[in-house]
Scaffold this active site. Structure first.
Site, mmCIF file in Angstrom:
data_model
loop_
_atom_site.group_PDB
_atom_site.id
_atom_site.type_symbol
_atom_site.label_atom_id
_atom_site.label_comp_id
_atom_site.label_asym_id
_atom_site.label_seq_id
_atom_site.Cartn_x
_atom_site.Cartn_y
_atom_site.Cartn_z
ATOM 1 N N TYR A 56 -24.442 -20.590 6.194
ATOM 2 C CA TYR A 56 -22.906 -19.991 5.674
ATOM 3 C C TYR A 56 -22.556 -21.603 4.869
ATOM 4 O O TYR A 56 -21.845 -21.469 3.734
ATOM 5 C CB TYR A 56 -22.189 -20.480 6.424
ATOM 6 C CG TYR A 56 -22.384 -18.796 7.165
ATOM 7 C CD1 TYR A 56 -22.190 -17.658 6.219
ATOM 8 C CD2 TYR A 56 -22.836 -18.701 8.715
ATOM 9 C CE1 TYR A 56 -23.015 -16.438 6.770
ATOM 10 C CE2 TYR A 56 -23.263 -17.228 9.027
ATOM 11 C CZ TYR A 56 -22.968 -16.231 8.361
ATOM 12 O OH TYR A 56 -23.729 -14.606 8.744
ATOM 13 N N HIS A 109 -15.730 -9.062 7.420
ATOM 14 C CA HIS A 109 -16.688 -9.642 7.598
ATOM 15 C C HIS A 109 -16.369 -10.781 7.943
ATOM 16 O O HIS A 109 -17.327 -11.807 7.590
ATOM 17 C CB HIS A 109 -17.515 -9.372 7.352
ATOM 18 C CG HIS A 109 -18.452 -8.192 7.454
ATOM 19 N ND1 HIS A 109 -19.447 -7.215 6.722
ATOM 20 C CD2 HIS A 109 -18.162 -6.790 8.578
ATOM 21 C CE1 HIS A 109 -19.532 -6.125 7.427
ATOM 22 N NE2 HIS A 109 -18.860 -5.649 8.041
ATOM 23 N N LEU A 202 -26.271 0.527 -7.236
ATOM 24 C CA LEU A 202 -27.875 -0.275 -8.807
ATOM 25 C C LEU A 202 -28.251 1.488 -8.305
ATOM 26 O O LEU A 202 -28.923 1.882 -8.660
ATOM 27 C CB LEU A 202 -28.009 -1.240 -8.651
ATOM 28 C CG LEU A 202 -28.692 -1.754 -9.501
ATOM 29 C CD1 LEU A 202 -28.102 -1.298 -10.944
ATOM 30 C CD2 LEU A 202 -29.649 -2.938 -9.151
HETATM 31 P P1 OAD Z 1 -26.762 -5.445 0.994
HETATM 32 O O1 OAD Z 1 -27.838 -6.032 0.459
HETATM 33 O O2 OAD Z 1 -27.584 -4.244 1.963
HETATM 34 O O3 OAD Z 1 -26.730 -3.779 0.133
HETATM 35 C C1 OAD Z 1 -26.143 -4.103 -1.778
HETATM 36 C C2 OAD Z 1 -25.959 -3.321 -2.155
HETATM 37 O O4 OAD Z 1 -25.926 -3.699 -3.446
HETATM 38 C C3 OAD Z 1 -27.824 -2.493 -2.398
HETATM 39 O O5 OAD Z 1 -27.250 -0.955 -2.611
HETATM 40 C C4 OAD Z 1 -27.705 -2.650 -4.069
HETATM 41 O O6 OAD Z 1 -28.554 -1.637 -4.518
HETATM 42 C C5 OAD Z 1 -26.740 -2.356 -5.050
HETATM 43 N N1 OAD Z 1 -26.525 -3.584 -5.545
HETATM 44 C C6 OAD Z 1 -26.969 -4.307 -6.449
HETATM 45 N N2 OAD Z 1 -26.562 -5.359 -7.733
HETATM 46 C C7 OAD Z 1 -25.884 -4.415 -8.115
HETATM 47 C C8 OAD Z 1 -24.988 -4.421 -9.267
HETATM 48 N N3 OAD Z 1 -25.404 -5.653 -9.516
HETATM 49 N N4 OAD Z 1 -24.437 -3.442 -9.683
HETATM 50 C C9 OAD Z 1 -23.956 -1.804 -8.541
HETATM 51 N N5 OAD Z 1 -24.967 -2.251 -6.619
HETATM 52 C C10 OAD Z 1 -25.480 -3.292 -6.899
HETATM 53 O O7 OAD Z 1 -25.621 -5.446 1.524
HETATM 54 P P2 OAD Z 1 -24.463 -5.002 2.023
HETATM 55 O O8 OAD Z 1 -24.311 -3.165 1.674
HETATM 56 O O9 OAD Z 1 -22.579 -5.169 1.530
HETATM 57 O O10 OAD Z 1 -22.449 -8.367 7.406
HETATM 58 O O11 OAD Z 1 -24.274 -5.367 3.607
HETATM 59 C C11 OAD Z 1 -24.177 -5.105 4.266
HETATM 60 C C12 OAD Z 1 -23.389 -6.398 5.155
HETATM 61 O O12 OAD Z 1 -24.878 -6.942 5.992
HETATM 62 C C13 OAD Z 1 -23.457 -7.723 4.976
HETATM 63 O O13 OAD Z 1 -21.241 -7.424 5.188
HETATM 64 C C14 OAD Z 1 -23.378 -8.553 5.566
HETATM 65 C C15 OAD Z 1 -25.086 -8.141 5.470
HETATM 66 O O14 OAD Z 1 -25.253 -8.505 7.329
HETATM 67 C C16 OAD Z 1 -22.608 -9.850 7.250
HETATM 68 O O15 OAD Z 1 -22.739 -10.514 6.314
HETATM 69 C C17 OAD Z 1 -22.162 -9.388 9.053
#
Ligand code: OAD
Length: 232
Positions: A56, A109, A202
């Site tokens: 972090y 979160h 995306l």
């Molecule tokens: P992820 O890394 O799981 O997913 C990111 C998403 O963003 C994917 O579906 C990509 O296709 C999409 N993406 C990437 N670039 C993009 C762009 N330029 N425009 C639009 N979409 C794009 O991240 P989260 O879903 O946020 O939790 O993950 C959820 C949680 O998992 C996070 O909050 C974190 C992690 O563990 C904690 O830290 C507690």
């Protein structure tokens, strides 16, 4: 979309990707060979606090090198202009929504720029590295940890989020893979109460089939376009 009054917007790591912050499950999603699920747990903190704090600390330091992009700015403009209820619920622990000017915002979160006392629960604004065993300025105990909701812990403000979704006419999910609950289940609550559901991402997410509509592309293009539609 001119029959809408109340909006809930869920954001994930994808909205900050074009600002230069790595997503969790993309190709650059590993950190020193660790999956996020192996670092962000209470067990990992108990086993190796140095590792968890360093993870972090690196992310907190990175915030100084990045800036909000067009998607954060468009949501802040919508927040400022929208006459009905609006709530941005972010899973992101960066500060890019608030730096763009968003006000109606919940960090479900946690936040990188906050330290949490594991002894008394006090949250303290924090910008520097956070060594393990740092002292809480409330209770004096050496128990400060990153103010991040680890896997297995309850996200923040779930009651307020649930109430907002139950009142929503439109639920929008932006840049999240739909891999982590409870956020991944918000769309189902929104559908249940009859809200229109829209996904901007995306790639198709794990829950794409729950949404009335999915638009695929970069957030920096899709989000300003959606905001233009909402504000006509
Ligand atoms: P992820 O890394 O799981 O997913 C990111 C998403 O963003 C994917 O579906 C990509 O296709 C999409 N993406 C990437 N670039 C993009 C762009 N330029 N425009 C639009 N979409 C794009 O991240 P989260 O879903 O946020 O939790 O993950 C959820 C949680 O998992 C996070 O909050 C974190 C992690 O563990 C904690 O830290 C507690």
């Amino acid at each position: 979309m001119n029959d809408l009054r109340n909006i809930v917007i869920l954001t994930g790591a994808g909205i900050s990707a074009e600002s230069g912050l790595a997503t969790f499950r993309g190709p650059d999603g590993l950190w020193e060979g660790h999956r996020v699920e192996d670092v962000c747990t209470p067990e990992a903190l108990a086993r190796d606090a140095g590792l968890v704090h360093r993870f972090y600390d690196e992310r907190r330091a990175k915030l100084a090198e990045v800036a909000p992009n067009a998607a954060h700015e468009a949501l802040a403009a919508l927040d400022a202009a929208w006459p009905g209820d609006l709530l941005i619920v972010t899973q992101n622990v960066d500060d890019l929504h608030e730096r763009a000017g968003a006000r109606r915002l919940i960090h479900m979160h946690g936040e990188l720029k906050s330290a949490l006392c594991a002894a008394c629960g006090k949250a303290i604004g924090w910008v520097d590295p956070l060594p393990p065993a740092s002292l809480c300025d409330g209770c004096g105990k050496p128990r400060l940890r990153p103010d991040i909701v680890f896997f297995g812990e309850m996200p923040y403000e779930m009651e307020a989020i649930d109430a907002a979704i139950r009142d929503a006419d439109l639920f929008v999910s932006i840049g999240t893979s739909g891999a982590v609950y409870p956020a991944a289940g918000f769309v189902q609550t929104a559908r249940h109460v009859g809200a229109r559901t829209l996904e901007l991402n995306l790639d198709p997410s794990a829950g794409s089939f729950y949404f009335d509509e999915t638009r695929l592309g970069p957030a920096s293009e899709l989000v300003p376009a959606m905001v233009r539609e909402l504000l006509v």
